[in-house]
Design a protein around this motif. Structure first.
Motif, mmCIF file in Angstrom:
data_model
loop_
_atom_site.group_PDB
_atom_site.id
_atom_site.type_symbol
_atom_site.label_atom_id
_atom_site.label_comp_id
_atom_site.label_asym_id
_atom_site.label_seq_id
_atom_site.Cartn_x
_atom_site.Cartn_y
_atom_site.Cartn_z
ATOM 1 N N SER A 236 -8.449 1.493 -0.292
ATOM 2 C CA SER A 236 -7.026 1.620 0.023
ATOM 3 C C SER A 236 -6.172 1.363 -1.208
ATOM 4 O O SER A 236 -6.526 0.579 -2.086
ATOM 5 N N LEU A 259 -3.149 1.814 2.351
ATOM 6 C CA LEU A 259 -3.144 3.243 2.647
ATOM 7 C C LEU A 259 -4.499 3.825 2.282
ATOM 8 O O LEU A 259 -4.897 3.818 1.118
ATOM 9 N N GLN A 266 -3.499 10.518 3.990
ATOM 10 C CA GLN A 266 -3.272 9.104 3.713
ATOM 11 C C GLN A 266 -2.690 8.424 4.941
ATOM 12 O O GLN A 266 -1.639 8.836 5.442
ATOM 13 N N GLU A 267 -3.373 7.387 5.432
ATOM 14 C CA GLU A 267 -2.937 6.683 6.627
ATOM 15 C C GLU A 267 -3.048 5.178 6.414
ATOM 16 O O GLU A 267 -3.952 4.713 5.719
ATOM 17 N N PRO A 268 -2.141 4.398 7.022
ATOM 18 C CA PRO A 268 -2.248 2.937 6.917
ATOM 19 C C PRO A 268 -3.421 2.416 7.734
ATOM 20 O O PRO A 268 -3.774 2.980 8.779
ATOM 21 N N GLY A 292 0.476 -0.237 5.358
ATOM 22 C CA GLY A 292 0.321 -0.149 3.917
ATOM 23 C C GLY A 292 1.581 -0.678 3.268
ATOM 24 O O GLY A 292 2.566 -0.993 3.945
ATOM 25 N N GLU A 316 2.386 4.063 10.385
ATOM 26 C CA GLU A 316 2.195 5.509 10.238
ATOM 27 C C GLU A 316 3.489 6.294 10.422
ATOM 28 O O GLU A 316 3.587 7.453 9.994
#
Length: 465
Positions: A236, A259, A266-268, A292, A316
């Motif tokens: 991340s 992230l 890209q996602e938390p 993130g 998100e």
């Protein structure tokens, strides 16, 4: 999960009171840390970042011993943003020295060492040359078992991401050494004994030079050289790491937020990893808010001798959120929803007992959801009330509901709050004129908390279909 949360809310409630003072300057792209810089047995506070006038400032606040802070007007620490700071006794003279890293107001990247004279007066050591980076983190720890604090530094030089290690040679002099650590920036560092062999290992997260996401644990050979572990941790960027023994089995567990790349997007994410005692980690099935560009911290928030979790950051939907999770003593967490603190991004936080009452308080700095630079100090006030979920005094009907429901309680109310099962506040009504509600909530299970005008608190669950 809901049963756990309901049981939790039947316990004593701990609240955080905002006692931020007018002379706490507001910052973003910022960092902070508590430390006793003047050796008077209380914790002072350094906040560093970009202020509302777009000037990078470092403000050192001195504690009077009772949690009241005043700005040290004589401090000469350079203000840096997009970086980090770390206190430690670098020259072994029984006071806390300082390393800062980031960009100054002129956008010049800097990493500087300041030595403390023992009274909180810091002098920059210009002869000590660390890599100048931003998007940076710095961590201190003894890597080669010589009793001296070494330095691990990550960040972006302007040309590339770098991870640099400097061994302390004594007298605040350092030697840079090559390592197998992956070069990263916009990440975090943890130095701890992951495999219980009495030397310090290193966990590094961040973004690599190949647009990759990194979370790598490196085992120490005992002499400051390292090998890469076989652990599979979610890589991340814009990440935060915390390390603690959450389940009282005498090894260090890990939580990582940041992230991550999922199917190229890209996602938390937030993941708790449990140690088997030998530095081998397994992802927990427990669920936390995914964030993130934020912070994760282990701390005993409710003073019950186990380590709770605080998570904050951007979800998100690019919303700034936070949540506390209380530990049952065995490493099982439930969301704690009775705190009203400022959620921030592009900032930092730290816990400490600022007023000597035996509970952990919290300082927070960063950019709020209103896009405003902020700095806040919250005092932990224990047992301000009890939320009664076992009493029949509060009921909700119809239940299940389509979002239209009535709260039935034979007492005048001052406040209503609705939380989802992760502890996220969904609705707050501070002027309860009617006990009928029509709310727009997604299908799911929610917790309704009601406070009477006399300060009594009650809770009930509701299912929205």
């Amino acid at each position: 999960m809901l049963v756990t949360a309901m049981n939790l809310l039947a316990q004593d409630v701990y609240e955080l009171a905002d006692v931020s003072q007018a002379d706490f300057e507001n910052f973003t792209i910022s960092s902070l840390e508590f430390a006793d810089v003047d050796n008077d047995s209380d914790v002072d506070l350094l906040i560093m970042g970009r202020n509302v006038d777009f000037i990078n400032v470092a403000n050192l606040y001195i504690n009077d011993g009772e949690g009241n802070y005043s700005l040290d007007q004589g401090s000469n620490i350079e203000g840096l943003s997009s970086g980090d700071l770390s206190f430690g006794d670098i020259d072994n003279d029984n006071d806390l020295d300082l390393i800062v890293t980031g960009r100054n107001t002129n956008m010049t990247r800097r990493t500087e060492l300041y030595l403390n004279d023992g009274s909180g007066v810091f002098t920059v050591q210009s002869q000590v040359q660390f890599e100048s980076v931003a998007g940076s983190k710095v961590e201190l720890g003894d890597l080669n078992n010589d009793g001296l604090l070494d330095v691990v530094l990550i960040g972006f030089t302007g040309a590339q991401a770098e991870t640099n290690v400097y061994l302390n040679a004594g007298n605040a002099t350092f030697t840079e050494v090559s390592t197998i650590f992956e070069d990263v920036f916009l990440g975090d560092i943890a130095i701890f004994d992951a495999d219980n062999d009495t030397d310090n290992d290193v966990l590094i997260t961040g973004g690599g030079n190949s647009n990759n996401r990194v979370s790598e644990l490196y085992f120490n050979n005992g002499d400051g050289t390292f090998i890469e572990s076989s652990n599979s941790l979610t890589g991340s960027i814009s990440s935060s790491v915390a390390v603690a023994d959450i389940d009282s089995d005498n090894d260090f567990d890990i939580i990582i937020s940041g992230l991550s790349l999922v199917n190229g997007l890209q996602e938390p994410s937030t993941t708790l990893y449990i140690n088997n005692g030998m530095g081998e980690y397994t992802a927990s099935t427990q669920s936390f808010i995914n964030v993130g560009r934020g912070n994760v911290v282990f701390e005993d928030i409710d003073n019950d001798q186990d380590l709770d979790i605080f998570i904050s950051g951007v979800d998100e939907d690019d919303a700034i959120i936070y949540s506390f999770y209380l530990n049952d003593g065995l490493g099982v967490y439930a969301p704690f929803v009775d705190s009203n603190i400022l959620a921030v991004r592009e900032g930092s936080l730290d816990f400490a007992d600022v007023n000597g009452d035996g509970t952990q308080d919290i300082a927070i700095t960063g950019r709020s959801s209103e896009n405003i630079e902020s700095s806040r100090l919250y005092i932990n006030q224990e047992m301000l009330g009890v939320v009664n979920v076992e009493s029949n005094a509060l009921s909700v009907y119809p239940n299940p509901s389509n979002g239209r429901f009535t709260i039935d309680i034979d007492k005048p109310l001052s406040k209503i709050e609705i939380f989802d099962v992760s502890g996220r506040l969904m609705l707050r009504d501070n002027e309860v004129n009617d006990k009928f509600f029509n709310v727009n909530l997604a299908s799911g299970i929610y917790l309704i908390k009601a406070m009477t005008v006399n300060g009594e608190q009650y809770a009930s669950k509701i299912i929205v279909e």
